[in-house]
Design an enzyme around this catalytic site. Structure first.
Site, PDB file in Angstrom:
ATOM      1  N   GLU A 164     -12.836  -2.297  11.906  1.00  0.00           N
ATOM      2  CA  GLU A 164     -12.806  -1.577  10.635  1.00  0.00           C
ATOM      3  C   GLU A 164     -13.862  -2.093   9.662  1.00  0.00           C
ATOM      4  O   GLU A 164     -14.528  -1.319   8.988  1.00  0.00           O
ATOM      5  CB  GLU A 164     -11.407  -1.717  10.007  1.00  0.00           C
ATOM      6  CG  GLU A 164     -11.310  -1.119   8.619  1.00  0.00           C
ATOM      7  CD  GLU A 164      -9.928  -1.247   7.987  1.00  0.00           C
ATOM      8  OE1 GLU A 164      -9.024  -1.816   8.631  1.00  0.00           O
ATOM      9  OE2 GLU A 164      -9.765  -0.762   6.859  1.00  0.00           O
ATOM     10  N   ASP A 213      -8.252  -9.236   3.958  1.00  0.00           N
ATOM     11  CA  ASP A 213      -8.044  -8.119   4.872  1.00  0.00           C
ATOM     12  C   ASP A 213      -9.091  -8.061   5.968  1.00  0.00           C
ATOM     13  O   ASP A 213      -9.985  -7.223   5.904  1.00  0.00           O
ATOM     14  CB  ASP A 213      -8.059  -6.811   4.064  1.00  0.00           C
ATOM     15  CG  ASP A 213      -7.436  -5.663   4.828  1.00  0.00           C
ATOM     16  OD1 ASP A 213      -7.065  -5.864   5.988  1.00  0.00           O
ATOM     17  OD2 ASP A 213      -7.337  -4.565   4.250  1.00  0.00           O
ATOM     18  N   GLU A 234       0.828  -1.211   0.000  1.00  0.00           N
ATOM     19  CA  GLU A 234       0.000   0.000   0.000  1.00  0.00           C
ATOM     20  C   GLU A 234       0.862   1.261   0.000  1.00  0.00           C
ATOM     21  O   GLU A 234       0.613   2.198   0.743  1.00  0.00           O
ATOM     22  CB  GLU A 234      -0.954   0.006   1.203  1.00  0.00           C
ATOM     23  CG  GLU A 234      -1.895  -1.180   1.202  1.00  0.00           C
ATOM     24  CD  GLU A 234      -2.949  -1.129   2.317  1.00  0.00           C
ATOM     25  OE1 GLU A 234      -4.092  -1.480   2.017  1.00  0.00           O
ATOM     26  OE2 GLU A 234      -2.624  -0.745   3.444  1.00  0.00           O
TER      27      GLU A 234
END
Ligand code: BDP
Length: 725
Positions: free
Chosen positions: A418, A390, A316
């Site tokens: 998240e 993820d 990322e």
């Protein structure tokens, strides 16, 4: 976490019949005390028994850790028996707690606990009802001071959860060496993916001001055996490695040290350039190696028990060894060599995905890391997320587990929610931890559980670890909601023992957090047990994944298809079309299943044998595919979304049933959050079903509530200023 003022007086008034309603319940609790509430035992007979068995605290030996143990015992026992239980120098009566190590206490050394202590290792303990000098006592013995502290917390848990005060026989030791929280905290105190306020680390006032809250943070961690904390975000800032900031980290380390907690930092791979003035960060450049060595020596000069570095590299957009044509192992090893003389470790993350979009993102970590097995220094752990994408509501276990026998693999779970509705959704993660850890990799035959890989026992590694991405912040209740605290608790418990049982862990937490009344414990643990499956159902049932809104990840976004990278799009993952839905990872598709051991690959690769809960993770399946229920895939999919909403409504009903049995303040907040969750579960259901229906072209089956709005309405929702992003 001071004891609630006046609790004793209120309780006395109540016993005297002067207060009719349950006074303790009427008082609000803000959740600050977490599971360490130590409220007076309600049952009179039990209270008397505990008072008799615990009238005095004797800790023999002296150290900051032993003082912390004594303080916790005095605080905890005084709270539980609702009167001061004093610390004394020696066992002088029946009903003492005697704590210490054979080294620091002659009395303990003389108790004949040698065999039990041999099994306790460096961090384990023995807690036993025993006669000491002819007096009835409870002994907490360990080989080290931190073992004593853990034993003290264990005794308190035993009493908080309703355990027998008289015939205690507990012996335990952690199965995993590094039990760690990863804070994704930035130096400006924002928290990446944090939903509980700002970072606990008050960098601007450090090192001169030590917020007492950091001590309570350490107590909470020690109570569940967490022994390491990574202070900084994996998306790292090299500033944290400058002398000024190391001084701040050292101050925090001094607060945590008595509690057996070591500090770790994230290392930005390009730090030699950014703060070292070098032209390169190439790990094979001798100047770069010398810089890391010097920097590491400097860190140890201010934090002598520094734990080591956590590194996110070439993922990322983060810098890494591949920027110089080097491998992850070459990158990790340069840091490992700098740390080795001091006993530090590198936790090198396997959460990588490259700039070029691969054919299947799920395959990338394995493809990059599997060939490097054996190439890492002995003080490197590769830290692997529980699943290959993820932290989704459900993922199959990561194929790297079992596939790198020569490398210690650490588990990385995400405690912060998240992808699970943030702190306002009640999603207890024990079942997720248990499901992952109990998965059988079959890498060395049946029983090669992920838990055994993580413990290091499968491949004989002495180094082992488990990390959880923390969900704590400056919110008064630490985690954004009371039930989110259970996920911090559970992470600690599973890191201590990867074979822990979720049901048991939830039961402990519920009793410590809300009291032992079965009328409370039963509904609360039922809510916790079903909550994760509920979230899976209303968000991503049957193996769907990555269907959230872009960037902030708040709410549904199955239509997302314009992200900067193909594999940031929801459409990349669901692949819905007129024919069906799901990502084909079978041998006919991306063949990601081949990354698993053959017996697992066979099952996952076969649409008729794969567990239905993972069906669409591994297969693209026609809308009319027959499910085990006898219904079509489309009908089952729709019914799962509805089941998620229904499950939240059942949680609401369970919570209503404890109204008046838990304090008003926490009850009211949980009620309000459940209402949010119910609303957002409907949002997920309606948005996803309307969108997928544009492909399936089939009606919703009976039993599914009709959507409240049309698809355009849901697509138009744009959330702004979402926390954690
Ligand atoms: C993703 C998060 C991102 C993290 C990344 C990571 O969205 O904020 O930086 O994981 O784990 O889930 O590195």
């Amino acid at each position: 976490m001071s004891l609630r003022p006046g609790a004793g007086r209120l309780a006395r008034l109540a016993t005297a019949g002067l207060l009719l309603a349950a006074p303790v319940l009427a008082r609000g609790e803000d959740g600050y005390e977490l599971w360490l509430r130590y409220r007076p035992i309600a049952d009179a007979r039990r209270l008397a028994a505990v008072r008799g068995a615990f009238a005095q605290v004797v800790v023999e030996g002296d150290s900051a850790t032993l003082r912390a143990a004594r303080a916790e015992l005095v605080r905890g026992l005084s709270g539980l028996v609702d009167r001061e239980v004093a610390g004394s120098a020696a066992v002088g009566r029946d009903g003492a707690v005697l704590a210490g190590t054979p080294k620091g206490s002659k009395t303990i050394a003389g108790l004949g606990l040698g065999d039990a202590l041999a099994r306790a290792g460096g961090e384990g303990f023995v807690v036993r009802s025993l006669a000491v000098g002819g007096r009835r006592a409870t002994v907490i013995a360990a080989n080290t001071d931190v073992g004593v502290l853990y034993g003290a917390f264990r005794l308190l848990r035993h009493l908080q959860t309703g355990g027998d005060p008289a015939a205690i026989e507990i012996a335990d030791a952690p199965k995993v060496k590094l039990r760690i929280l990863n804070h994704w905290d930035n130096l400006n105190r924002t928290v990446e993916r944090g939903y509980a306020g700002f970072s606990l680390w008050d960098w601007q006032k450090l090192p001169d001001y030590l917020d007492p809250r950091t001590t309570d943070y350490a107590r909470a961690n020690a109570s569940v055996g967490i022994n390491g904390t990574v202070l900084t975000n994996v998306n790292a800032n090299a500033t944290s490695l400058t002398a000024e900031w190391l001084g701040k980290a050292a101050a925090l380390a001094s607060v945590f040290r008595p509690y057996g907690i070591r500090v770790f930092l994230t290392a930005r791979f390009s730090a030699p350039i950014e703060i070292g003035g070098l032209k390169t960060a190439d790990p094979l450049d001798p100047q770069v190696a010398a810089w890391w060595k010097k920097k590491t020596d400097e860190i140890y000069s201010v934090i002598p028990d520094f734990g080591g570095f956590l590194v996110k590299a070439n993922s990322e957009g983060q810098p890494g060894p591949q920027d110089y044509g080097r491998t992850h192992a070459e990158g990790a090893n340069v840091l490992a060599d700098a740390l080795a003389p001091h006993g530090g470790v590198v936790m090198w993350r396997a959460f990588v995905y490259s700039h070029e979009t691969p054919s299947d993102r799920a395959k990338q970590a394995y493809d990059e890391f599997h060939p490097l097995d054996g190439a890492f220094r002995p003080n490197v752990l590769v830290q692997v997320k529980n699943g290959a994408i993820d932290f989704q509501p459900r993922e199959p276990f990561h194929p790297l587990f079992g596939a790198m026998p020569r490398t210690p693999l650490m588990m990385e779970f995400q405690i912060t929610q998240e992808y699970l509705g943030f702190a306002t959704h009640l999603v207890h993660l024990g079942p997720l931890f248990e499901e992952t850890l109990r998965a059988d990799t079959r890498s060395k035959g049946e029983g090669s559980l992920v838990a055994k890989v993580v413990e290091g026992s499968l491949d004989g590694h002495a180094l082992s670890g488990m990390a959880g991405v923390a969900n704590v912040g400056t919110d008064r209740n630490w985690c954004g909601s009371v039930f989110a605290q259970s996920n911090w608790y559970a992470l600690g418990r599973f890191a201590w023992d990867p074979m822990a049982r979720s049901e048991e862990v939830a039961g402990e937490w519920a009793r410590m957090t809300f009291g032992t009344d079965p009328a409370v414990v039963a509904p609360v643990t039922r809510m916790m047990a079903g909550s994760r499956e509920a979230a899976v159902d209303y968000m991503t049932p049957l193996g769907l994944h990555h269907q959230m809104a872009e960037g902030h990840h708040y709410g549904p976004g199955p239509w997302v298809d314009t992200a900067a990278r193909a594999d940031w799009n929801s459409t990349y993952y669901h692949r819905a079309d007129a024919n069906g839905i799901g990502f084909d990872r079978s041998p006919a598709g991306s063949n990601a299943v081949a990354q698993y051991a053959p017996p697992v690959a066979e099952v996952f690769g076969d649409a008729r044998r794969v567990p239905e809960k993972l069906l669409l993770w591994f297969h693209h399946v026609p809308w009319d595919h027959r499910m085990a229920s006898g219904r079509t895939l489309w009908d089952d999919l729709a019914l799962h979304y509805q089941a998620g909403v229904d499950a939240v409504r059942r949680m609401e009903a369970d919570w209503r049933s404890v109204d008046g049995l838990v304090d008003r303040e926490r009850h009211a907040q949980v009620s309000a959050f459940l209402a949010i969750q119910e609303k957002e579960a409907r949002w997920w259901r309606d948005a996803c079903l309307l969108y997928f229906q544009t492909f399936s072209k089939r009606p919703l089956p009976a039993g599914v509530e009709p959507p409240e709005r049309d698809l355009a309405y849901y697509v138009a929702i744009k959330k702004r200023y979402v926390p954690g992003n």
